[in-house]
Structures are given as structure tokens and as C-alpha cells.
Design a protein around this motif. Structure first.
Motif, PDB file in Angstrom:
ATOM      1  N   LEU A  21       2.594  -8.698  -3.045  1.00  0.00           N
ATOM      2  CA  LEU A  21       3.172  -7.816  -4.051  1.00  0.00           C
ATOM      3  C   LEU A  21       4.687  -7.825  -3.898  1.00  0.00           C
ATOM      4  O   LEU A  21       5.196  -7.851  -2.767  1.00  0.00           O
ATOM      5  CB  LEU A  21       2.661  -6.388  -3.868  1.00  0.00           C
ATOM      6  N   ILE A  22       5.404  -7.810  -4.997  1.00  0.00           N
ATOM      7  CA  ILE A  22       6.865  -7.686  -4.952  1.00  0.00           C
ATOM      8  C   ILE A  22       7.217  -6.277  -5.410  1.00  0.00           C
ATOM      9  O   ILE A  22       6.909  -5.886  -6.538  1.00  0.00           O
ATOM     10  CB  ILE A  22       7.567  -8.714  -5.874  1.00  0.00           C
ATOM     11  N   THR A  23       7.814  -5.502  -4.526  1.00  0.00           N
ATOM     12  CA  THR A  23       8.200  -4.133  -4.874  1.00  0.00           C
ATOM     13  C   THR A  23       9.721  -4.020  -4.878  1.00  0.00           C
ATOM     14  O   THR A  23      10.405  -4.624  -4.057  1.00  0.00           O
ATOM     15  CB  THR A  23       7.619  -3.111  -3.881  1.00  0.00           C
ATOM     16  N   GLU A  24      10.218  -3.241  -5.813  1.00  0.00           N
ATOM     17  CA  GLU A  24      11.659  -3.018  -5.941  1.00  0.00           C
ATOM     18  C   GLU A  24      11.860  -1.579  -6.380  1.00  0.00           C
ATOM     19  O   GLU A  24      11.047  -1.041  -7.139  1.00  0.00           O
ATOM     20  CB  GLU A  24      12.218  -3.979  -6.996  1.00  0.00           C
ATOM     21  N   THR A  25      12.895  -0.914  -5.871  1.00  0.00           N
ATOM     22  CA  THR A  25      13.155   0.461  -6.299  1.00  0.00           C
ATOM     23  C   THR A  25      14.571   0.575  -6.850  1.00  0.00           C
ATOM     24  O   THR A  25      15.375  -0.351  -6.740  1.00  0.00           O
ATOM     25  CB  THR A  25      13.010   1.469  -5.135  1.00  0.00           C
ATOM     26  N   SER A  26      14.858   1.733  -7.415  1.00  0.00           N
ATOM     27  CA  SER A  26      16.162   1.998  -8.005  1.00  0.00           C
ATOM     28  C   SER A  26      17.281   2.021  -6.964  1.00  0.00           C
ATOM     29  O   SER A  26      18.454   1.983  -7.314  1.00  0.00           O
ATOM     30  CB  SER A  26      16.130   3.320  -8.774  1.00  0.00           C
ATOM     31  N   ILE A  27      16.926   2.080  -5.654  1.00  0.00           N
ATOM     32  CA  ILE A  27      17.979   2.063  -4.632  1.00  0.00           C
ATOM     33  C   ILE A  27      17.785   0.940  -3.603  1.00  0.00           C
ATOM     34  O   ILE A  27      18.474   0.893  -2.597  1.00  0.00           O
ATOM     35  CB  ILE A  27      18.102   3.420  -3.895  1.00  0.00           C
ATOM     36  N   SER A  28      16.828   0.038  -3.860  1.00  0.00           N
ATOM     37  CA  SER A  28      16.624  -1.071  -2.913  1.00  0.00           C
ATOM     38  C   SER A  28      16.253  -2.347  -3.658  1.00  0.00           C
ATOM     39  O   SER A  28      15.713  -2.304  -4.771  1.00  0.00           O
ATOM     40  CB  SER A  28      15.529  -0.721  -1.896  1.00  0.00           C
ATOM     41  N   GLU A  29      16.538  -3.474  -3.021  1.00  0.00           N
ATOM     42  CA  GLU A  29      16.277  -4.763  -3.654  1.00  0.00           C
ATOM     43  C   GLU A  29      14.811  -5.168  -3.487  1.00  0.00           C
ATOM     44  O   GLU A  29      14.051  -4.542  -2.752  1.00  0.00           O
ATOM     45  CB  GLU A  29      17.200  -5.824  -3.025  1.00  0.00           C
ATOM     46  N   ALA A  30      14.433  -6.213  -4.187  1.00  0.00           N
ATOM     47  CA  ALA A  30      13.041  -6.693  -4.169  1.00  0.00           C
ATOM     48  C   ALA A  30      12.600  -7.032  -2.746  1.00  0.00           C
ATOM     49  O   ALA A  30      13.358  -7.606  -1.963  1.00  0.00           O
ATOM     50  CB  ALA A  30      12.904  -7.905  -5.078  1.00  0.00           C
ATOM     51  N   ASP A  31      11.364  -6.673  -2.437  1.00  0.00           N
ATOM     52  CA  ASP A  31      10.810  -6.885  -1.099  1.00  0.00           C
ATOM     53  C   ASP A  31       9.354  -7.329  -1.241  1.00  0.00           C
ATOM     54  O   ASP A  31       8.630  -6.827  -2.104  1.00  0.00           O
ATOM     55  CB  ASP A  31      10.890  -5.563  -0.321  1.00  0.00           C
ATOM     56  N   GLU A  32       8.938  -8.261  -0.403  1.00  0.00           N
ATOM     57  CA  GLU A  32       7.552  -8.731  -0.459  1.00  0.00           C
ATOM     58  C   GLU A  32       6.669  -7.875   0.448  1.00  0.00           C
ATOM     59  O   GLU A  32       7.051  -7.510   1.551  1.00  0.00           O
ATOM     60  CB  GLU A  32       7.467 -10.201  -0.022  1.00  0.00           C
ATOM     61  N   MET A  33       5.482  -7.573  -0.052  1.00  0.00           N
ATOM     62  CA  MET A  33       4.529  -6.797   0.731  1.00  0.00           C
ATOM     63  C   MET A  33       3.191  -7.519   0.747  1.00  0.00           C
ATOM     64  O   MET A  33       2.618  -7.807  -0.298  1.00  0.00           O
ATOM     65  CB  MET A  33       4.344  -5.406   0.115  1.00  0.00           C
ATOM     66  N   SER A  34       2.705  -7.815   1.935  1.00  0.00           N
ATOM     67  CA  SER A  34       1.407  -8.476   2.068  1.00  0.00           C
ATOM     68  C   SER A  34       0.285  -7.484   1.776  1.00  0.00           C
ATOM     69  O   SER A  34       0.242  -6.396   2.344  1.00  0.00           O
ATOM     70  CB  SER A  34       1.245  -9.032   3.481  1.00  0.00           C
ATOM     71  N   VAL A  35      -0.614  -7.862   0.872  1.00  0.00           N
ATOM     72  CA  VAL A  35      -1.735  -6.984   0.522  1.00  0.00           C
ATOM     73  C   VAL A  35      -2.631  -6.754   1.740  1.00  0.00           C
ATOM     74  O   VAL A  35      -3.283  -5.715   1.867  1.00  0.00           O
ATOM     75  CB  VAL A  35      -2.571  -7.595  -0.629  1.00  0.00           C
ATOM     76  N   ALA A  36      -2.643  -7.707   2.666  1.00  0.00           N
ATOM     77  CA  ALA A  36      -3.464  -7.588   3.878  1.00  0.00           C
ATOM     78  C   ALA A  36      -3.132  -6.311   4.648  1.00  0.00           C
ATOM     79  O   ALA A  36      -4.004  -5.728   5.313  1.00  0.00           O
ATOM     80  CB  ALA A  36      -3.260  -8.808   4.769  1.00  0.00           C
ATOM     81  N   TYR A  37      -1.884  -5.853   4.545  1.00  0.00           N
ATOM     82  CA  TYR A  37      -1.461  -4.649   5.261  1.00  0.00           C
ATOM     83  C   TYR A  37      -2.296  -3.431   4.838  1.00  0.00           C
ATOM     84  O   TYR A  37      -2.558  -2.532   5.641  1.00  0.00           O
ATOM     85  CB  TYR A  37       0.026  -4.374   5.016  1.00  0.00           C
ATOM     86  N   LEU A  38      -2.730  -3.403   3.585  1.00  0.00           N
ATOM     87  CA  LEU A  38      -3.508  -2.283   3.081  1.00  0.00           C
ATOM     88  C   LEU A  38      -4.934  -2.282   3.625  1.00  0.00           C
ATOM     89  O   LEU A  38      -5.660  -1.305   3.491  1.00  0.00           O
ATOM     90  CB  LEU A  38      -3.536  -2.307   1.551  1.00  0.00           C
ATOM     91  N   PHE A  39      -5.332  -3.401   4.255  1.00  0.00           N
ATOM     92  CA  PHE A  39      -6.679  -3.547   4.810  1.00  0.00           C
ATOM     93  C   PHE A  39      -6.682  -3.431   6.335  1.00  0.00           C
ATOM     94  O   PHE A  39      -7.626  -3.849   6.992  1.00  0.00           O
ATOM     95  CB  PHE A  39      -7.273  -4.886   4.375  1.00  0.00           C
ATOM     96  N   ARG A  40      -5.627  -2.857   6.906  1.00  0.00           N
ATOM     97  CA  ARG A  40      -5.509  -2.762   8.366  1.00  0.00           C
ATOM     98  C   ARG A  40      -6.562  -1.830   8.953  1.00  0.00           C
ATOM     99  O   ARG A  40      -7.003  -0.884   8.293  1.00  0.00           O
ATOM    100  CB  ARG A  40      -4.105  -2.274   8.748  1.00  0.00           C
ATOM    101  N   ASP A  41      -6.934  -2.097  10.199  1.00  0.00           N
ATOM    102  CA  ASP A  41      -7.858  -1.185  10.879  1.00  0.00           C
ATOM    103  C   ASP A  41      -7.065  -0.162  11.687  1.00  0.00           C
ATOM    104  O   ASP A  41      -5.837  -0.208  11.732  1.00  0.00           O
ATOM    105  CB  ASP A  41      -8.871  -1.956  11.739  1.00  0.00           C
ATOM    106  N   PHE A  42      -7.775   0.746  12.346  1.00  0.00           N
ATOM    107  CA  PHE A  42      -7.133   1.873  13.026  1.00  0.00           C
ATOM    108  C   PHE A  42      -6.076   1.414  14.036  1.00  0.00           C
ATOM    109  O   PHE A  42      -4.985   1.986  14.103  1.00  0.00           O
ATOM    110  CB  PHE A  42      -8.199   2.716  13.725  1.00  0.00           C
ATOM    111  N   SER A  43      -6.385   0.365  14.791  1.00  0.00           N
ATOM    112  CA  SER A  43      -5.470  -0.095  15.843  1.00  0.00           C
ATOM    113  C   SER A  43      -4.159  -0.639  15.272  1.00  0.00           C
ATOM    114  O   SER A  43      -3.141  -0.684  15.963  1.00  0.00           O
ATOM    115  CB  SER A  43      -6.145  -1.174  16.696  1.00  0.00           C
TER     116      SER A  43
END
Length: 235
Positions: A21-43
Motif C-alpha cells: 500500500l502507498i500511503t501519503e498524508t497532508s504533512i508527510s510524503e508517500a510511504d510504502e506499507m507492507s500488507v503483511a504487517y497487518l497479519f502479524r501475530d502477537f510476538s
């Protein structure tokens, strides 16, 4: 909304060539986010999230559950009754495929006639109210969903560090901003662009003031390493 965030989650769950995913905000530049991060386990979760899951009790409402990783831990490892809600149909479909028993497409502001012992708002979940002017109505709604001794567990960040200092050592915040934690988010996925949406990062003192104004106690549970924190709100 095109539900690109949910599309990325469902693509990852079903092995449909997921991309970052490419996320960008009104105060920060575009940044890549791995979707795998959303599937992390407790550890793999940050300490703030681990602490919130350890403190969860009774009947739990996971608001903005995304890929359902927090809910899965509570359901499978803690044997708690979890209701997982998100406005994304794709995300909820992925949650069901992952084995969540009670995942529902639902806007928390439209949820009625339910009571929970724990309400989770993780990954800056309080930001979903969009603007500081909406926080009172948002907290009032959450309070109405709490049992008498229930708790709201939320994490957020104080993003004042992202602003430049002025000559006197104070922070330079653009005049058009009502509150420095208010942002506009843009998301891109597989060449598509989501409709921009409002989001908010709320600093602890502002949260505490808003909580007290709406008849809630506010307690700082844990501070993270990068201006982030976990708070607990109770009646």
C-alpha cells in the motif's frame, strides 16, 4: 470509497498478488506499507498492542479490526468472546476466511443495543472520528456501548515532533490547522487511488480533556518509544 485498504487485505489473505500500500498524508510524503504487517501475530506486535490485548477482558468489541489480528489472538489464545467490526467489506471477508467467528461490516457510530466489557481502538483507532470537533460525539457513543465497569483501550501518537521549530523553540503549525493532529490521508493500491479521507492522531493531554468533558476517566497505561501511548478510558 473504493475500499482499497480492504482490497489489499483480501488480496493478501487469498494470495491474489498483493502489493504494498502507498500511503501519503497532508504533512508527510508517500510511504510504502507492507500488507503483511497487518497479519502479524502477537510476538510481532508493538508492546502497546500486546499490553492492550493482555488487559482485554469479558465481551470485547474490536473497532476497525482490519485484517483481524488482534481479534484472532483474543479469540484463539484468550478464549474471549470478540465482536470484530470494520466498515470494509473486503477486510471482514478476510477476517472470516482467517477464522473469526463474529466479524461484521459495521460502523461503530451506528451500533446500538449492545454492551461490551472492553472496546479496542488499536493502531490509532480513535483517529477514525476524523476531526477533533467530532471526538465528543465519538466518546459519547463508545461510552453508551460500555458495561458499568467496562473499559476503552486505545493507542495513538503525539505527532507534534513532525512539525518544524520556530525561532523561539516553539513548533510552527500552519494557521489553517484547527488541531495539529488532524490529517488528510491518501491511499494508492495497484494503480488505483482512494478518495482522500480525514484522520486524526490525538495527543494524550487532549484525549484526557475530551474524556473528562464526556464523563470518562482517562489513565495513561504505557508510553511507547516514539511519542505513542496506550490509554484506558472508563466511566
Amino acid at each position: 470509497m473504493k475500499d482499497l485498504f480492504g482490497k489489499a487485505i483480501l488480496d493478501y489473505q487469498t494470495g491474489n498478488n498483493p502489493e504494498d500500500l502507498i500511503t501519503e498524508t497532508s504533512i508527510s510524503e508517500a510511504d510504502e506499507m507492507s500488507v503483511a504487517y497487518l497479519f502479524r501475530d502477537f510476538s510481532e506486535m508493538p508492546k502497546l498492542e500486546q499490553k492492550a490485548l493482555e488487559l482485554s477482558k469479558g465481551r470485547v468489541l474490536d473497532v476497525g479490526c482490519g485484517a483481524g489480528s488482534h481479534s484472532l489472538y483474543l479469540q484463539n489464545e484468550r478464549n474471549l468472546a470478540v465482536t470484530s467490526i470494520d466498515i470494509s467489506q473486503n477486510a471482514i471477508k478476510a477476517c472470516e476466511l482467517r477464522g473469526l467467528k463474529n466479524a461484521i461490516v459495521q460502523d461503530v457510530m451506528q451500533l446500538n443495543n449492545e454492551k461490551f466489557d472492553t472496546i479496542l481502538l488499536l493502531m490509532n483507532g480513535a483517529g477514525m472520528c476524523g476531526r477533533l470537533k467530532n471526538i465528543g460525539k465519538f466518546l459519547e457513543k463508545l461510552k453508551s456501548l460500555l458495561t458499568e465497569n467496562g473499559q476503552i483501550l486505545l493507542d495513538s501518537s503525539d505527532i507534534i515532533y513532525m512539525f518544524d521549530e520556530d525561532e523561539e523553540g516553539g513548533k510552527w503549525i500552519p494557521a489553517e490547522m484547527d488541531y495539529y493532529g488532524e490529517l488528510v490521508f491518501d491511499i494508492h493500491y495497484k494503480g488505483e487511488k482512494e478518495e482522500p479521507f480525514n484522520w486524526m492522531y490525538i495527543d494524550y493531554n487532549t484525549l484526557q480533556n475530551a474524556a473528562h468533558a464526556n464523563g470518562l476517566q482517562c489513565e495513561l497505561i504505557l508510553e511507547g518509544e516514539h511519542f505513542d501511548y496506550l490509554a484506558r478510558l472508563k466511566k
